[in-house]
Design a protein around this motif. Structure first.
Motif, PDB file in Angstrom:
ATOM      1  N   ALA A 248      37.072  13.051  30.101  1.00 34.15           N
ATOM      2  CA  ALA A 248      36.506  14.092  30.941  1.00 34.15           C
ATOM      3  C   ALA A 248      36.565  15.409  30.190  1.00 34.15           C
ATOM      4  CB  ALA A 248      37.274  14.214  32.256  1.00 34.15           C
ATOM      5  N   SER A 249      35.472  16.158  30.235  1.00 28.78           N
ATOM      6  CA  SER A 249      35.407  17.406  29.484  1.00 28.78           C
ATOM      7  C   SER A 249      36.014  18.593  30.223  1.00 28.78           C
ATOM      8  CB  SER A 249      33.946  17.727  29.142  1.00 28.78           C
ATOM      9  OG  SER A 249      33.418  16.743  28.277  1.00 28.78           O
ATOM     10  N   THR A 255      40.221  15.631  37.392  1.00 28.79           N
ATOM     11  CA  THR A 255      40.898  15.564  38.692  1.00 28.79           C
ATOM     12  C   THR A 255      40.203  14.583  39.624  1.00 28.79           C
ATOM     13  OG1 THR A 255      41.621  17.866  38.475  1.00 28.79           O
ATOM     14  CG2 THR A 255      41.653  16.913  40.682  1.00 28.79           C
ATOM     15  N   ALA A 256      38.877  14.654  39.659  1.00 30.52           N
ATOM     16  CA  ALA A 256      38.116  13.764  40.535  1.00 30.52           C
ATOM     17  C   ALA A 256      38.247  12.312  40.092  1.00 30.52           C
ATOM     18  CB  ALA A 256      36.648  14.177  40.552  1.00 30.52           C
ATOM     19  N   THR A 257      38.183  12.081  38.789  1.00 33.13           N
ATOM     20  CA  THR A 257      38.285  10.710  38.279  1.00 33.13           C
ATOM     21  C   THR A 257      39.658  10.115  38.554  1.00 33.13           C
ATOM     22  OG1 THR A 257      36.653  11.120  36.535  1.00 33.13           O
ATOM     23  CG2 THR A 257      38.161   9.277  36.204  1.00 33.13           C
ATOM     24  N   THR A 279      43.962  10.436  29.375  1.00 32.24           N
ATOM     25  CA  THR A 279      42.650  11.026  29.151  1.00 32.24           C
ATOM     26  C   THR A 279      42.456  11.349  27.675  1.00 32.24           C
ATOM     27  OG1 THR A 279      41.082  12.701  29.940  1.00 32.24           O
ATOM     28  CG2 THR A 279      43.354  13.432  29.568  1.00 32.24           C
ATOM     29  N   LEU A 280      41.229  11.191  27.216  1.00 34.00           N
ATOM     30  CA  LEU A 280      40.900  11.413  25.812  1.00 34.00           C
ATOM     31  C   LEU A 280      41.043  12.887  25.450  1.00 34.00           C
ATOM     32  CD1 LEU A 280      39.778  10.179  23.165  1.00 34.00           C
ATOM     33  CD2 LEU A 280      37.476  10.643  24.049  1.00 34.00           C
ATOM     34  N   LEU A 368      33.930  12.167  23.137  1.00 33.88           N
ATOM     35  CA  LEU A 368      33.655  12.613  24.499  1.00 33.88           C
ATOM     36  C   LEU A 368      34.745  13.487  25.109  1.00 33.88           C
ATOM     37  CD1 LEU A 368      32.220   9.283  25.937  1.00 33.88           C
ATOM     38  CD2 LEU A 368      30.962  11.421  25.677  1.00 33.88           C
ATOM     39  N   GLY A 369      35.882  13.590  24.461  1.00 34.37           N
ATOM     40  CA  GLY A 369      36.977  14.354  25.040  1.00 34.37           C
ATOM     41  C   GLY A 369      36.994  15.797  24.578  1.00 34.37           C
TER      42      GLY A 369
END
Length: 461
Positions: A248-249, A255-257, A279-280, A368-369
């Motif tokens: 997630a960026s 938070t939502a994920t 998280t990445l 993607l992180g």
């Protein structure tokens, strides 16, 4: 007491894993991926840093969405050439005692029967330090080279994976009783046949009538890792995963994920924290903020934006070469990694949609992180803030250069976190599962796989 932060190292048996172009940096050792010494030295380094494990990614195809061919991927070394991840583990395990190994392997192109034996073998040889990152596949080139016109639709791949896991749980948990191996020299009986059971599986996708070929290992089932954050992927994770990787960026995205995953775990009858969520993230750090920023700029000078678009096109299932660099991505439907699409679409923040150029710049280092650049104290502040605000457990650390990025985290960030009481001083005892969750070596009773244990499976027949 501050919440303990967990680290995994994110790597791959290739030259350029997430940061295309950085293989050209004079300090990068990724080109040594064919050298066993590279992997054993890396394993010892990560264990010295008390990393939970090394998470080894994998693909069975080339990135050929960008430009409609794999030429750009080959030119940039973008996850090609690539070697098998499983073959690295025995050597790394032989020079470590506590480091875990998360191995990526797909459910689409290999029958579960031989795979079950291979994972049991590694669990034996590592004394219970093996995890399996379950992937369903996302590269069309892999499907073609395995004899298919294209990969199955996204949700259909998870349907196959559901049965794949069912077969494996039956083999790992339900075939051999714990005391089946008796080694009775006087009677000449090594294994009691009455305690070894055929699983009798006859399903839609797989038929496996017989017994598991391996005796029970320390964990029986390896720790199940999973990285899908689509709705179908979250459902699959809630049923199976014990460690979950997300990307997630932004904080709101993460938070939502995390909340969706924890809610799904609870809905499945498991504890909200039954799976560790990582998280990445890519960390660029040094003794001071100024040195860290200079290091980051140095790395950027070697990064390949085209290589980044090669990766992004494969992850999103969209040929980004067909877009103008300043064109917004817009709403797309992807048959690849759906979470990658949603991640990019929301990365610009409220009121801003990312362009192709933004994607290339952001993804040039670490994929993607997000990237965190700063002194050890500044990075520690950031990590603690993200853990407190998003409820994530830890970070799956991608590298700019290897092993330099990991060396810097161990030198500058981990001592700062330990000073604050926010990072483990030592490993817990036992298997990888116990190190992560502190509940013993075997699957907990509420886990899906526990329902296939030999005492229940025999009674059900």
């Amino acid at each position: 007491m501050p919440r303990q932060i967990r680290f995994n190292a994110f790597d791959m048996n290739c030259v350029a894993h997430q940061s295309a172009g950085l293989w050209r940096h004079p300090d990068d050792q990724g080109w040594r991926y064919k050298d066993l010494r590279y992997w054993t030295d890396l394993a010892k380094l990560l264990e010295a840093g008390t990393f939970d494990g090394i998470f080894i990614a994998d693909v069975l195809g080339t990135y050929d969405v960008y430009g409609g061919s794999n030429e750009a991927a080959i030119r940039h070394g973008a996850q090609v050439p690539v070697g098998d991840p499983i073959l690295l583990v025995s050597a790394m395990a032989s020079v470590t005692e506590n480091l875990g190994f998360g191995i990526t392997a797909g459910t689409s192109y290999e029958h579960p029967y031989p795979f079950a034996r291979r994972m049991s073998t590694l669990d034996h040889l590592t004394n219970g330090r093996v995890g399996w990152n379950v992937v369903t596949g996302y590269l069309p080139s892999a499907a073609r080279n395995m004899g298919h016109d294209d990969q199955l639709e996204h949700d259909d791949r998870y349907d196959v994976a559901d049965e794949y896991l069912e077969v494996l749980y039956k083999l790992w948990e339900g075939s051999w009783e714990d005391d089946a191996v008796v080694r009775d020299r006087e009677a000449g009986i090594f294994t009691d046949p009455s305690k070894v059971h055929e699983i009798g599986h006859h399903g839609k996708h797989f038929t496996v009538p017989g017994i598991h070929l391996a005796e029970p290992s320390t964990q029986r089932s390896p720790v199940i890792y999973q990285a899908g954050a689509s709705p179908r992927g979250i459902t699959f994770a809630a049923e199976n995963a014990e460690a979950i990787f997300v990307a997630a960026s932004t904080k709101p995205q993460l938070t939502a994920t995390v909340k969706k995953i924890r809610d799904a775990l609870e809905a499945e009858g498991r504890d909200r924290y039954a799976a560790k969520i990582y998280t990445l993230l890519t960390i660029i750090t040094d003794a001071s903020s100024e040195k860290a920023q200079a290091k980051y700029q140095d790395y950027l000078s070697y990064a390949s934006e085209e290589g980044a678009l090669v990766f992004m096109s494969g992850w999103m299932g969209i040929d980004l070469s067909t877009y103008d660099l300043d064109e917004p991505i817009g709403n797309v439907k992807s048959n690849a990694i759906q979470s990658a699409v949603s991640n990019v679409q929301g990365a610009g923040g409220e009121g801003k949609e990312w362009t192709v150029r933004d994607i290339a710049r952001q993804g040039a280092i670490g994929g993607l992180g997000p990237i965190v650049v700063g002194s050890g104290a500044e990075v520690a502040d950031h990590l603690q803030d993200w853990v407190a605000d998003t409820d994530v457990d830890g970070f799956n650390l991608a590298y700019a250069i290897t092993p330099g990025t990991f060396e810097d985290v161990i030198e500058f960030v981990i001592p700062e976190l330990r000073k604050r009481g926010a990072y483990p001083e030592a490993y817990a005892e036992g298997s990888l599962r116990n190190k992560l969750h502190g509940r013993g070596d075997r699957l907990p009773t509420e886990h899906r796989g526990a329902g296939y244990r030999v005492e229940t499976s025999v009674a059900a027949r």
